[in-house]
Design a protein around this motif. Structure first.
Motif, PDB file in Angstrom:
ATOM      1  N   LYS A  68       4.509  12.023   0.812  1.00 48.96           N
ATOM      2  CA  LYS A  68       3.409  11.431   0.033  1.00 48.96           C
ATOM      3  C   LYS A  68       3.525   9.913   0.022  1.00 48.96           C
ATOM      4  O   LYS A  68       2.534   9.192   0.200  1.00 48.96           O
ATOM      5  CB  LYS A  68       3.439  11.974  -1.395  1.00 48.96           C
ATOM      6  N   ALA A  69       4.752   9.398  -0.177  1.00 52.58           N
ATOM      7  CA  ALA A  69       4.963   7.950  -0.188  1.00 52.58           C
ATOM      8  C   ALA A  69       4.653   7.339   1.179  1.00 52.58           C
ATOM      9  O   ALA A  69       4.080   6.243   1.264  1.00 52.58           O
ATOM     10  CB  ALA A  69       6.407   7.639  -0.583  1.00 52.58           C
ATOM     11  N   LEU A  70       4.996   8.050   2.256  1.00 52.93           N
ATOM     12  CA  LEU A  70       4.697   7.560   3.602  1.00 52.93           C
ATOM     13  C   LEU A  70       3.190   7.459   3.811  1.00 52.93           C
ATOM     14  O   LEU A  70       2.691   6.469   4.356  1.00 52.93           O
ATOM     15  CB  LEU A  70       5.316   8.492   4.645  1.00 52.93           C
ATOM     16  N   ILE A  71       2.460   8.467   3.371  1.00 54.24           N
ATOM     17  CA  ILE A  71       1.004   8.465   3.529  1.00 54.24           C
ATOM     18  C   ILE A  71       0.365   7.307   2.759  1.00 54.24           C
ATOM     19  O   ILE A  71      -0.662   6.759   3.167  1.00 54.24           O
ATOM     20  CB  ILE A  71       0.418   9.825   3.064  1.00 54.24           C
ATOM     21  N   GLU A  72       1.008   6.899   1.666  1.00 60.33           N
ATOM     22  CA  GLU A  72       0.466   5.810   0.836  1.00 60.33           C
ATOM     23  C   GLU A  72       0.884   4.425   1.326  1.00 60.33           C
ATOM     24  O   GLU A  72       0.433   3.414   0.790  1.00 60.33           O
ATOM     25  CB  GLU A  72       0.924   6.003  -0.614  1.00 60.33           C
ATOM     26  N   GLU A  73       1.754   4.358   2.344  1.00 57.26           N
ATOM     27  CA  GLU A  73       2.188   3.071   2.877  1.00 57.26           C
ATOM     28  C   GLU A  73       1.001   2.324   3.506  1.00 57.26           C
ATOM     29  O   GLU A  73       0.044   2.924   3.999  1.00 57.26           O
ATOM     30  CB  GLU A  73       3.272   3.257   3.946  1.00 57.26           C
ATOM     31  N   ILE A  74       1.102   0.999   3.520  1.00 58.13           N
ATOM     32  CA  ILE A  74       0.086   0.174   4.176  1.00 58.13           C
ATOM     33  C   ILE A  74       0.123   0.454   5.679  1.00 58.13           C
ATOM     34  O   ILE A  74       1.194   0.433   6.298  1.00 58.13           O
ATOM     35  CB  ILE A  74       0.359  -1.322   3.925  1.00 58.13           C
ATOM     36  N   ASP A  75      -1.049   0.715   6.260  1.00 55.11           N
ATOM     37  CA  ASP A  75      -1.116   1.097   7.679  1.00 55.11           C
ATOM     38  C   ASP A  75      -0.446   0.074   8.593  1.00 55.11           C
ATOM     39  O   ASP A  75       0.210   0.434   9.580  1.00 55.11           O
ATOM     40  CB  ASP A  75      -2.573   1.282   8.108  1.00 55.11           C
ATOM     41  N   GLU A  76      -0.609  -1.212   8.281  1.00 57.64           N
ATOM     42  CA  GLU A  76      -0.101  -2.258   9.169  1.00 57.64           C
ATOM     43  C   GLU A  76       1.405  -2.485   9.018  1.00 57.64           C
ATOM     44  O   GLU A  76       2.009  -3.218   9.796  1.00 57.64           O
ATOM     45  CB  GLU A  76      -0.838  -3.582   8.903  1.00 57.64           C
ATOM     46  N   GLY A  77       2.016  -1.877   8.004  1.00 62.75           N
ATOM     47  CA  GLY A  77       3.444  -2.074   7.769  1.00 62.75           C
ATOM     48  C   GLY A  77       4.291  -1.518   8.906  1.00 62.75           C
ATOM     49  O   GLY A  77       3.913  -0.543   9.561  1.00 62.75           O
TER      50      GLY A  77
END
Length: 291
Positions: A233-242
């Motif tokens: 869930k935390a990975l899915i919420e990460e900023i795409d460009e990160g």
């Protein structure tokens, strides 16, 4: 309270940033070449932060944060020996799950466990992170409660987001899950966080994390499938460009921490009698890209 820092990279510089915001100077220690560079200041979140360096042991430190990469650990230990007295609290911000044990073998000082969460990007413009998306979890294995309280007071003083843990070992292994899986898979595929959100990639991440969970349980971590779900869930919420740290290192032609991630998993798995085929695969693939 006099606070020191060894390792002013992405994570370490965030301490300098919050300290500067509150007018609390954190003394940076290290080898002469690095200190000379730090004297010019560090750029963090678009701001030039002045750095106070300590070139000799001229004042006792109450707390010393250790925030170096695993490849610099031995040099950091030498710097520690020159910079602390018996009452200094050592806080390790390093990745992995064994650094605190190594520190206790070498020092009688109180050692506080810490786990840093957040996305840090380091490039030509310095370090960039979102202030509301990082935190430090601190705790100790039922020991050094007074030391943990002092570290908590310091973090509160500089307004650095923190969490006080009642089970820091599980917190450390949960972060370790992320570093062994997401971090290394992204490095092998050359993917940012946005690309890591594909269904097939998430399934691969789960496979690796289940391997870490099995080994972690052997060493006392209270991990379960629920922890894996939270990490996904935390990975899915990460900023795409990160971009995860290992891929940042590869792109910058720096040595990675694959030995501390997959390498440590392999060693701990062998010691526990548990096979770690996914970690071995990722280890050799990242090592191959390092060459």
């Amino acid at each position: 309270m006099i606070t020191g820092l060894i390792g002013a990279g992405a994570v370490g510089s965030s301490l300098l940033y919050f300290g500067a915001e509150k007018g609390h100077a954190i003394v940076v220690l290290g080898d002469p070449d690095r200190l000379e560079k730090y004297k010019k200041g560090i750029r963090i979140n678009g701001r030039d932060i002045a750095v106070q360096v300590q070139e000799k042991k001229d004042q006792p430190l109450d707390i010393l944060f250790l925030s170096v990469k695993s490849i610099d650990f031995e040099q950091a230990v030498e710097n520690l020996q020159k910079s602390i007295d018996k009452r200094t609290i050592i806080v390790s911000l390093m990745n992995g799950v064994s650094t605190e044990t190594e520190l206790r073998k070498r020092f009688t000082n109180p050692v506080v466990h810490a786990v840093v969460r957040g996305s840090f990007n380091r490039g030509k413009e310095g370090t960039v992170f979102k202030e509301d998306q990082i935190n430090i979890t601190i705790g100790s294995e039922g020991k050094n409660k007074e030391a943990v309280t002092k570290v908590e007071a310091f973090l509160k003083q500089i307004s650095y987001p923190y969490i006080l843990s009642e089970d820091i070992i599980t917190n450390m292994w949960s972060k370790f899950c992320i570093n062994v899986s997401e971090n290394l898979i992204a490095a092998v595929l050359d993917f940012n966080y946005g690309q890591m959100k594909k269904r097939e990639i998430l399934e691969a991440v789960k496979l690796v994390q289940r391997e870490v969970v099995e080994v972690g349980r052997h060493y006392g971590a209270k991990l379960s499938e629920e922890n894996i779900s939270d990490n996904i869930k935390a990975l899915i919420e990460e900023i795409d460009e990160g971009v995860p740290s290992t891929l940042q290192d590869l792109r910058a032609c720096r040595k990675t921490e694959v030995d501390l991630f997959a390498g440590e998993m392999i060693r701990l798995g062998e010691k526990a009698g548990i096979e770690t085929p996914y970690s071995k695969l990722l280890y050799y693939l990242v090592k191959g890209k390092e060459q």
